[in-house]
Design a protein around this motif. Sequence first.
Motif, PDB file in Angstrom:
ATOM      1  N   SER A 402       0.838  -1.204   0.000  1.00 32.35           N
ATOM      2  CA  SER A 402       0.000   0.000   0.000  1.00 32.35           C
ATOM      3  C   SER A 402       0.869   1.249   0.000  1.00 32.35           C
ATOM      4  CB  SER A 402      -0.906   0.002   1.237  1.00 32.35           C
ATOM      5  OG  SER A 402      -1.690  -1.142   1.268  1.00 32.35           O
ATOM      6  N   ALA A 403       1.941   1.179   0.769  1.00 30.02           N
ATOM      7  CA  ALA A 403       2.823   2.347   0.847  1.00 30.02           C
ATOM      8  C   ALA A 403       3.453   2.639  -0.497  1.00 30.02           C
ATOM      9  CB  ALA A 403       3.906   2.101   1.899  1.00 30.02           C
ATOM     10  N   ARG A 404       3.847   1.536  -1.197  1.00 29.16           N
ATOM     11  CA  ARG A 404       4.439   1.751  -2.523  1.00 29.16           C
ATOM     12  C   ARG A 404       3.421   2.378  -3.476  1.00 29.16           C
ATOM     13  NH1 ARG A 404       7.172  -3.043  -1.309  1.00 29.16           N
ATOM     14  NH2 ARG A 404       5.597  -4.340  -2.294  1.00 29.16           N
ATOM     15  N   THR A 405       2.156   1.874  -3.388  1.00 27.96           N
ATOM     16  CA  THR A 405       1.102   2.453  -4.239  1.00 27.96           C
ATOM     17  C   THR A 405       0.906   3.922  -3.900  1.00 27.96           C
ATOM     18  OG1 THR A 405       0.039   0.299  -4.265  1.00 27.96           O
ATOM     19  CG2 THR A 405      -1.278   2.160  -4.980  1.00 27.96           C
ATOM     20  N   LEU A 406       0.820   4.186  -2.606  1.00 23.98           N
ATOM     21  CA  LEU A 406       0.641   5.565  -2.165  1.00 23.98           C
ATOM     22  C   LEU A 406       1.806   6.432  -2.612  1.00 23.98           C
ATOM     23  CD1 LEU A 406      -0.808   5.234   1.436  1.00 23.98           C
ATOM     24  CD2 LEU A 406      -1.874   6.334  -0.525  1.00 23.98           C
ATOM     25  N   GLU A 407       2.995   5.842  -2.486  1.00 22.66           N
ATOM     26  CA  GLU A 407       4.183   6.587  -2.861  1.00 22.66           C
ATOM     27  C   GLU A 407       4.165   6.932  -4.349  1.00 22.66           C
ATOM     28  OE1 GLU A 407       6.362   7.586  -0.791  1.00 22.66           O
ATOM     29  OE2 GLU A 407       7.843   8.419  -2.155  1.00 22.66           O
ATOM     30  N   ARG A 408       3.736   5.933  -5.135  1.00 21.35           N
ATOM     31  CA  ARG A 408       3.658   6.172  -6.573  1.00 21.35           C
ATOM     32  C   ARG A 408       2.630   7.282  -6.868  1.00 21.35           C
ATOM     33  NH1 ARG A 408       2.931   1.290  -7.791  1.00 21.35           N
ATOM     34  NH2 ARG A 408       0.680   1.346  -8.109  1.00 21.35           N
ATOM     35  N   GLN A 409       1.474   7.140  -6.211  1.00 24.16           N
ATOM     36  CA  GLN A 409       0.435   8.155  -6.414  1.00 24.16           C
ATOM     37  C   GLN A 409       0.927   9.522  -5.935  1.00 24.16           C
ATOM     38  OE1 GLN A 409      -2.879   6.533  -4.336  1.00 24.16           O
ATOM     39  NE2 GLN A 409      -3.480   5.150  -5.994  1.00 24.16           N
ATOM     40  N   HIS A 410       1.631   9.464  -4.821  1.00 23.15           N
ATOM     41  CA  HIS A 410       2.161  10.716  -4.287  1.00 23.15           C
ATOM     42  C   HIS A 410       3.133  11.357  -5.279  1.00 23.15           C
ATOM     43  CE1 HIS A 410       3.928  13.581  -1.525  1.00 23.15           C
ATOM     44  NE2 HIS A 410       5.116  13.089  -1.820  1.00 23.15           N
ATOM     45  N   GLN A 411       3.952  10.492  -5.877  1.00 21.60           N
ATOM     46  CA  GLN A 411       4.895  11.013  -6.856  1.00 21.60           C
ATOM     47  C   GLN A 411       4.159  11.623  -8.048  1.00 21.60           C
ATOM     48  OE1 GLN A 411       7.410   7.725  -7.767  1.00 21.60           O
ATOM     49  NE2 GLN A 411       8.709   8.003  -5.971  1.00 21.60           N
ATOM     50  N   GLU A 412       3.105  10.921  -8.477  1.00 22.66           N
ATOM     51  CA  GLU A 412       2.336  11.453  -9.604  1.00 22.66           C
ATOM     52  C   GLU A 412       1.708  12.798  -9.230  1.00 22.66           C
ATOM     53  OE1 GLU A 412       1.060   7.042 -11.300  1.00 22.66           O
ATOM     54  OE2 GLU A 412      -0.458   8.419 -10.525  1.00 22.66           O
ATOM     55  N   VAL A 413       1.124  12.818  -8.050  1.00 20.21           N
ATOM     56  CA  VAL A 413       0.505  14.063  -7.589  1.00 20.21           C
ATOM     57  C   VAL A 413       1.550  15.159  -7.449  1.00 20.21           C
ATOM     58  CG1 VAL A 413      -0.665  15.148  -5.625  1.00 20.21           C
ATOM     59  CG2 VAL A 413      -1.440  12.936  -6.474  1.00 20.21           C
ATOM     60  N   GLU A 414       2.677  14.740  -6.918  1.00 23.71           N
ATOM     61  CA  GLU A 414       3.749  15.711  -6.718  1.00 23.71           C
ATOM     62  C   GLU A 414       4.238  16.253  -8.055  1.00 23.71           C
ATOM     63  OE1 GLU A 414       6.451  18.103  -4.699  1.00 23.71           O
ATOM     64  OE2 GLU A 414       4.655  17.024  -4.034  1.00 23.71           O
ATOM     65  N   ALA A 415       4.364  15.346  -9.030  1.00 22.12           N
ATOM     66  CA  ALA A 415       4.790  15.781 -10.362  1.00 22.12           C
ATOM     67  C   ALA A 415       3.757  16.745 -10.956  1.00 22.12           C
ATOM     68  CB  ALA A 415       4.965  14.565 -11.264  1.00 22.12           C
ATOM     69  N   ARG A 416       2.511  16.372 -10.757  1.00 21.84           N
ATOM     70  CA  ARG A 416       1.452  17.264 -11.269  1.00 21.84           C
ATOM     71  C   ARG A 416       1.478  18.600 -10.540  1.00 21.84           C
ATOM     72  NH1 ARG A 416      -4.134  14.475 -12.126  1.00 21.84           N
ATOM     73  NH2 ARG A 416      -2.784  13.386 -13.604  1.00 21.84           N
ATOM     74  N   ARG A 417       1.701  18.491  -9.225  1.00 23.76           N
ATOM     75  CA  ARG A 417       1.747  19.730  -8.447  1.00 23.76           C
ATOM     76  C   ARG A 417       2.905  20.615  -8.902  1.00 23.76           C
ATOM     77  NH1 ARG A 417       4.259  22.301  -4.875  1.00 23.76           N
ATOM     78  NH2 ARG A 417       5.911  20.760  -4.774  1.00 23.76           N
ATOM     79  N   ARG A 418       4.077  19.947  -9.123  1.00 24.62           N
ATOM     80  CA  ARG A 418       5.214  20.733  -9.587  1.00 24.62           C
ATOM     81  C   ARG A 418       4.934  21.347 -10.951  1.00 24.62           C
ATOM     82  NH1 ARG A 418       8.373  16.475  -7.469  1.00 24.62           N
ATOM     83  NH2 ARG A 418       8.525  15.574  -9.555  1.00 24.62           N
ATOM     84  N   TYR A 419       4.247  20.551 -11.790  1.00 27.78           N
ATOM     85  CA  TYR A 419       3.902  21.046 -13.130  1.00 27.78           C
ATOM     86  C   TYR A 419       2.999  22.274 -13.024  1.00 27.78           C
ATOM     87  CZ  TYR A 419       1.525  21.022 -17.658  1.00 27.78           C
ATOM     88  OH  TYR A 419       0.982  21.385 -18.844  1.00 27.78           O
ATOM     89  N   ILE A 420       1.971  22.128 -12.184  1.00 29.85           N
ATOM     90  CA  ILE A 420       1.034  23.247 -12.010  1.00 29.85           C
ATOM     91  C   ILE A 420       1.726  24.422 -11.352  1.00 29.85           C
ATOM     92  CG2 ILE A 420      -1.057  23.952 -10.786  1.00 29.85           C
ATOM     93  CD1 ILE A 420      -2.092  21.095 -11.225  1.00 29.85           C
ATOM     94  N   GLN A 421       2.600  24.096 -10.379  1.00 32.50           N
ATOM     95  CA  GLN A 421       3.316  25.157  -9.682  1.00 32.50           C
ATOM     96  C   GLN A 421       4.215  25.921 -10.648  1.00 32.50           C
ATOM     97  OE1 GLN A 421       2.890  25.910  -6.342  1.00 32.50           O
ATOM     98  NE2 GLN A 421       4.038  27.750  -6.917  1.00 32.50           N
ATOM     99  N   THR A 422       4.855  25.146 -11.529  1.00 31.83           N
ATOM    100  CA  THR A 422       5.717  25.785 -12.523  1.00 31.83           C
ATOM    101  C   THR A 422       4.896  26.711 -13.417  1.00 31.83           C
ATOM    102  OG1 THR A 422       7.104  23.820 -12.503  1.00 31.83           O
ATOM    103  CG2 THR A 422       7.404  25.335 -14.334  1.00 31.83           C
TER     104      THR A 422
END
Lengths: 756, 198
Positions: A402-422
């Motif tokens: 579950s943590a790995r799944t969450l981590e992956r999702q977190h990374q995706e969200v984080e990437a999206r967040r960085r994209y939006i932030q940029t």
Amino acid sequence: MLTLRDVPPPTRRPAVRPRGRRPFRDNPLQILAVIGLLAAALGLALTFASGSWRYSPDFLTEFVLYALSVADLTMILALVFVLARNIIKMMVERRRGLPFARFRSKLVGALLGMTLVPAVLVLLVGSELIRSNVDRWFNAPMEEIVASANRMASDYYSERQLLTSGTAARLSRALAALPFPEVDPVAVRDVIQPEVAQQRVSMVEVYRVARARTGAPVVSSVVDVAVPSLPREYNRASADRLAERVAAGSREAHGPEPLGNGGQLLRAAEPIRARDGTLAGVVVASDFLTSEMAARSRQMTDAYEAYNQLKVLKNPLLGVYLSFFLMVTLMILVSATWMGLYLAARITRPVQRLAAAARAIGAGHFDQRLEPETSDEFGSLMEAFNTMASELSVSRQNLERSARTLERQHQEVEARRRYIQTILDRITTGVISLDADDRVSTVNTAAARLLGLEGDQEGRPVGELLGRPDLEPLAKLIAVARPGDADKPAQEVSLAREGRELDLAVATATLHGQGGAIEGRLIVFDDITPLIRAQKVAAWREVARRLAHEIKNPLTPIQLCAERLARHFQGAPPATRELVTECTRTIVGEVESLKGLVDEFSQFARMPAPRRIPTALPPLLADTLGLYVGLFRDVTIETRFPADLPPVRIDPEQIRRVVINLVDNAIEAMDRRGRVVVEVQHAPAERLVHLIVADNGPGIPEGEREKLFLPYYSTKRRGSGLGLAIVRRIVAEHGGTIEVTANVPRGTRFTIDLPA
Amino acid sequence: MIRRALLAVLAAAVLGACSAPPLRVYALSGAGGGDEGLRVTALAKDGQLLVSFSLADGLTRELRQAIDSGLPATITYVVELRRPAALWFDGTVASATVTATVRFDNLTRQHQLSRTIDGRGEEPRVTEDEEEVRRWLTEFDRLPLFSTAQLEPNMVYYVKVRAHARPRLSGGLFFWPWGRGGKTGFAPRFTYLGDDRG
């Protein structure tokens, strides 16, 4: 911060068990074998001890006592070693605070106390008992009895020996009368026969002594007479040796000779001397002791000797017994000590292993397992622990998945967040996000820049964020638009910031979460100031064009009509003529003025696109400023040009017009008295050239500065109000900007930034 | 670590206990030293090194009691011809073992005496004289134990004699029998000058 990623990947661990082969303490077969060996050694020692009195003194003192002493010493050292090792170990464990260290210390202490105290007491009492018992072996009556018996046997022996010696002496004297060495054996026999016949002795042997060449005596038998009852087992050689010793002068003239049947011959020899005293022969008399008599005498002597030998060997024997007793005690002590430590370990070790395994699981090693060493309650406990560890391991694996799944999702969200932030950081549109409580969640770079916000704004109420007076219009707009309202089109808001008018197109949007719940709002605003400004300019240009078109056309007929009127009334009376002339002159003058005004409007409306060519700015400026030389007596124009200024791509004519416009304005503002500074600065890092025109006139109020560039705005009594509007337009079409600020210490400062 | 250290201490203690007697003898080695009761003299003559020694208190009360009880009593003398060494233990050039044994028969009241030199026995004797028994056990005069052919001229030698009696009867701690050693005597050092000039 420790994250799930930091946890090392699970590795399969073997069950916690001692490495290598099974230790001795966990091997019942080996323990039984050792116990058997100890029992055998004890039995052997007991057997040995029971027959110790039979062993020779040398064996007792040279081997047994040493062996026992070495065994005792070894066991003492072993005991000290075992005790010291375990005491040190327990002290270390207690100092380290290991689980059950105190309990184990108490347990071992109690077991050792229960063993050591009785063992030492038994050793002391037993040793004293052995001593007293050994002392009791030797008592006065027994000693007297055996001594008396030995004395009787010895006296009897001596008496018989004396009688035999006396007979030998008497025969020696009798035989001395015979002619030795050439004596007649018959004569000798006649002398000795009566003695044998009367059984004073059992046998008489007579030897003659001759001299060898070396002078050594040579003995040879002459005759021997024995009683018929004398056993034939006697050894003649024994008598021969005795005779030879006496002939050689030895004083050892008697001695016993054991016979094969158990009897003894008590022999006595006497030299036979001739009348001149020389040794002529030797007579050997022998008395026969029956086997019964000899045996009884020997028995009595043996008993005496055995008693005395026991007495002599008292100390070594006592040492053997005490050493043996000490050895047994030490054996018991070592065994009991080891057993006590073993029991303590058996009790505490499983618990310690459980604690260690629990700590390992606590550290993340969920594959930790314990191998049950026994099938008792401790074994069941370890089985239960293993079951728990297995379940924990499965749960851990699920959790990690579950943590790995969450981590992956977190990374995706984080990437999206960085994209939006940029995007948010790069776009010119200001974006402010608010949470459900109208507190600021994010403020992007453009919003901070447009609204002049500095520092971290997260968490601030939006009312506080927009609480500044210059942001009041925006705050009112946000306050009106409540969360949940339908999204509305963008509304224009004008803010006055730092003396400039800032036009924003503001829109709000509601943020909805899952299920439609309102999670906050977005405030999005664009800087539409240039757009508004362009719209204004375009409007003014349209106005100018229409004015030029609508006004200029009737001006010429008006002027022509006025001139016709003037010419027509040339012949009129002077008063009329003067009146007409004055009016027509006024009309023509105003028409001319209107034409000039219309021309300016026309120019503003039809200003061509700049034709930019690389131009050296200092010569252009010097040439332009040269027009003012000598025109204004009280005006000083100062120039400051850098030496290494690169050429700038500009339209020289339009820039010349800009400079003339600014300098004219400055001179007019100074009321034709003062100093004007025209300066050029190069900023290679910004790839800009700054063209500055500053005066020391009265200056312009801050609120008026931005309006300067609006068409038809003028502070002069005369003028169209299009000068600075044209200047701004020229600068803008060159890709630059113009800014007006207060000059220091006084005056106004226009700064034009042109791309270098 | 602790286990190894304790094992080492244990082994050292056992070794030390077992090697205590020879260490004591080595400590006493050296010409002119030794026990007062054992006097030793050496004389080189006729190609032989004649060794005389006497053990003043050899016939102790305990040994006398042992003899009277009929136990065979033996005093063993280990005679060593040694060469001193400066930096190391003295070297043994040759050695001989002399034993004197007496056995008393309480029935006949006679002592049977015997001697051996390096295992070779002399003619046994019988006596009833206790003084002769004492001399037999403790006094040895000019025993030709070593050949001078073993000696190097102009080198220093000395003779060391160790004596111990059997049976050993004197007491000590019952679990510590090593306190009852024999006696050691040394002949004065001599320089061997050559054949027949000792």
